[in-house]
Design a protein around this motif. Structure first.
Motif, mmCIF file in Angstrom:
data_model
loop_
_atom_site.group_PDB
_atom_site.id
_atom_site.type_symbol
_atom_site.label_atom_id
_atom_site.label_comp_id
_atom_site.label_asym_id
_atom_site.label_seq_id
_atom_site.Cartn_x
_atom_site.Cartn_y
_atom_site.Cartn_z
ATOM 1 N N MET B 172 1.128 -1.084 0.034
ATOM 2 C CA MET B 172 -0.320 -0.265 -0.331
ATOM 3 C C MET B 172 1.034 0.862 -0.247
ATOM 4 S SD MET B 172 -3.482 -0.021 1.754
ATOM 5 C CE MET B 172 -3.469 0.496 3.219
ATOM 6 N N TYR B 173 2.355 1.454 0.597
ATOM 7 C CA TYR B 173 2.532 2.144 1.156
ATOM 8 C C TYR B 173 3.372 2.872 -0.582
ATOM 9 C CZ TYR B 173 2.383 1.216 5.434
ATOM 10 O OH TYR B 173 2.036 0.911 7.247
ATOM 11 N N LEU B 217 -14.689 3.770 18.021
ATOM 12 C CA LEU B 217 -15.851 4.809 16.792
ATOM 13 C C LEU B 217 -16.498 4.957 17.258
ATOM 14 C CD1 LEU B 217 -15.169 2.257 13.705
ATOM 15 C CD2 LEU B 217 -14.118 4.088 14.279
ATOM 16 N N LEU B 220 -16.147 8.695 18.544
ATOM 17 C CA LEU B 220 -15.495 9.494 17.397
ATOM 18 C C LEU B 220 -16.007 10.564 16.647
ATOM 19 C CD1 LEU B 220 -13.673 9.681 14.454
ATOM 20 C CD2 LEU B 220 -14.773 8.219 13.641
ATOM 21 N N SER B 221 -15.184 11.658 17.011
ATOM 22 C CA SER B 221 -16.274 13.086 16.856
ATOM 23 C C SER B 221 -15.715 14.515 15.635
ATOM 24 C CB SER B 221 -16.866 14.167 17.841
ATOM 25 O OG SER B 221 -17.449 13.185 19.143
ATOM 26 N N LEU B 222 -16.477 14.760 15.047
ATOM 27 C CA LEU B 222 -15.434 15.995 14.024
ATOM 28 C C LEU B 222 -15.712 17.205 15.257
ATOM 29 C CD1 LEU B 222 -17.315 15.313 10.348
ATOM 30 C CD2 LEU B 222 -14.811 14.209 11.782
ATOM 31 N N TYR B 253 -8.004 5.501 11.961
ATOM 32 C CA TYR B 253 -9.599 5.648 11.948
ATOM 33 C C TYR B 253 -10.036 7.165 11.604
ATOM 34 C CZ TYR B 253 -10.038 1.048 11.809
ATOM 35 O OH TYR B 253 -9.601 -0.746 11.838
ATOM 36 N N ASP B 256 -7.976 8.510 9.330
ATOM 37 C CA ASP B 256 -8.128 8.768 7.613
ATOM 38 C C ASP B 256 -9.565 8.834 7.280
ATOM 39 O OD1 ASP B 256 -5.330 7.716 7.491
ATOM 40 O OD2 ASP B 256 -6.017 5.353 7.484
ATOM 41 N N ILE B 257 -9.822 9.508 7.155
ATOM 42 C CA ILE B 257 -11.614 10.859 7.313
ATOM 43 C C ILE B 257 -11.308 11.808 6.129
ATOM 44 C CG2 ILE B 257 -13.356 11.541 8.322
ATOM 45 C CD1 ILE B 257 -13.773 10.020 10.502
ATOM 46 N N GLU B 258 -12.327 11.571 5.117
ATOM 47 C CA GLU B 258 -11.648 12.795 4.209
ATOM 48 C C GLU B 258 -11.841 13.585 5.477
ATOM 49 O OE1 GLU B 258 -15.011 12.226 0.822
ATOM 50 O OE2 GLU B 258 -16.804 11.802 2.927
ATOM 51 N N GLU B 282 -1.733 16.061 6.512
ATOM 52 C CA GLU B 282 -0.260 17.140 5.466
ATOM 53 C C GLU B 282 0.619 17.888 5.469
ATOM 54 O OE1 GLU B 282 -2.666 16.554 1.179
ATOM 55 O OE2 GLU B 282 -4.299 16.018 2.538
#
Lengths: 327, 327
Positions: B172-173, B217, B220-222, B253, B256-258, B282
């Protein structure tokens, strides 16, 4: 595959002038990958080639539609065309209307499913191939040789690589063999943006899909040591606003548990319509089990649909799985 | 790599009679894979070859030690030997005592790390190679050619394939290139039990860890579009009987969220002792953020500890993350 079958298929592709390309309902990476890759190659051979897909392309595969510029057929059907069915074991699962099937001069069936019933006029069914994208790749190589050109460029390679890695779980499943790696090696030499494909497929999860995964794992249960199940209900899809088709990969969380041989996912399409997906790790033939419920697929990955409540579907299928594993 | 370096290395391996093979501390799949593979090949060449590894072999890699029958050196050091250092960028990180280093007639350094400082008497450092196992594979192929034999059999291939897939994240890398796939293709032709290797490495999760992931999960919160958080409490660890150190990979997890740039994991070590892990995708410098709370790390992965309740730690850290991202 027999050489004669390959020659027959190549003749059909090279003789034809207009093609409609389709795949199975609920398209996945291999169906969209092989479809976009083949479409581009046909257009490069100066053929007319259109995509017909009545189901939506999953969001994480839309980049292939953009990359390939695959023309989705709009308006009337062409007067004369061959229908190419990719990655589809059964004419009933084709993602196009009856009119599209009936209007075709001939049907070309290119697939790798063990259960393929050879519904086409030309059938190129290679059950040893990892994916339909792998088959398409080697067909295009053969045509390239015949036509003394190089059909597979970076864009086509990207489509086919996407199909290859989705259907082999990124080379993890047993279907990834020497030919799959040979294809990947050649594609690396052609040059593709592998990182961007991987990011699209595996690292751009939607928040709501992760919440759905959380709910799915809350239902994760063991039945004995070697069977694990997960349930996905309409209520979950609605709560998280997730399309019930976006569940690819969730079953792996059940399969990848130590000592688990068979994983089963029960998905409520509606109250009395349960889609059952089956995966096995090492020895169990889940295709045989799926066939007992009128479904099919591969030895390690198969599925069926049960017209009953999710509770009853669970009782029925898990009893059958226990029987198969002699539990 | 320059041909001259390869010839020098081959001469050294073919002339020597006794070798001690070691790798870096906290060994991983590539170190154990290349070490066991090379050891077997040396023994096949009628050399004496021993493994020295002061750290324990991780449980999921023990199968390679069994498969290769690699002899771990017991008792006194041989009188004369060369030390082969695999997958290790720096002599200080070698997983053997000073006595082993000092007793060696020469040190042969085979590695792929960009940071390798060429500490050996012979240095074969290929920074383009995906893994040290890939380097060892191509060296063994070269020796096979020279000696007109086939050194790489199924057992050696299994060891080297394990190293290849652990260091490339199963291809994958971005480091997995044409040579990696060529090696995989050739290894498939030699014949290995790929399924069993994959199972040992990737498909033996514990059920309780998957249940913990489900709970994680659920939390999990934005926070805005670009910050995602996950919480793990003592209550969860206790309910699932999971060691609070076994949380590797859970933060991915969230990352890796858009659109997510920073992921944060809050882990309750005790009621008022919260371990905070930070990842960026990034551009954000999470090291700088962790330092504000007395922690540190790298630009893309850092951490700190906050002596407060999990609720207060969340308030403090997320406010700081929003500031850093100018939200």
């Amino acid at each position: 595959m027999k050489k004669a079958t390959m020659i027959k298929l190549m003749d059909k592709l090279l003789e034809g002038e207009c093609f409609i390309v389709t795949s199975h309902c609920n398209p996945d990476g291999d169906s969209i990958g092989s479809l976009t890759g083949l479409c581009m190659a046909l257009r490069r051979l100066k053929k007319k080639a259109f995509v017909v897909m009545d189901d939506a392309v999953p969001a994480n595969l839309e980049f292939l539609m953009r990359l390939s510029g695959a023309s989705v057929l709009e308006g009337a059907l062409p007067e004369k065309y061959s229908l190419i069915a990719l990655d589809c074991g059964d004419a009933k699962r084709l993602c196009c209307s009856e009119a599209v099937k009936e209007g075709a001069e001939s049907i070309i069936n290119i697939d790798h499913h063990v259960s393929n019933d050879c519904f086409g006029d030309v059938n190129y069914v290679d059950k040893e191939a990892s994916s339909t994208s792998e088959i398409v790749y080697y067909i295009l190589k053969q045509i390239s040789k015949e036509k003394k050109t190089e059909l597979v460029d970076s864009a086509i390679a990207s489509c086919l690589y996407t199909g290859l890695i989705t259907d082999t779980g990124n080379f993890m499943y047993s279907n990834a063999g020497a030919d799959s790696f040979k294809m990947a090696c050649e594609i690396m030499k052609i040059g593709i943006d592998k990182d961007s494909i991987v990011k699209n497929l595996f690292q751009s999860n939607s928040y709501s899909r992760m919440k759905l995964l959380g709910d799915a794992l809350e239902t994760l249960s063991l039945h004995g040591d070697s069977i694990a199940s997960i349930e996905l209900t309409q209520e979950m899809f609605q709560r998280h606003g997730v399309d019930s088709n976006s569940t690819e990969g969730i079953i792996d969380y059940a399969r990848d548990i130590e000592n688990v041989e068979i994983a089963v996912l029960f998905k409520e399409k509606s109250k009395d319509d349960i889609k059952v997906s089956l995966r096995s790790k090492e020895y169990a033939d889940v295709n045989a089990i799926a066939q007992k419920f009128g479904g099919g697929g591969h030895v390690r990955a198969a599925g069926c649909t049960i017209s009953d409540t999710i509770e009853n579907a669970k009782l029925l299928v898990i009893a059958e799985l226990k029987k198969a594993l002699k539990l």
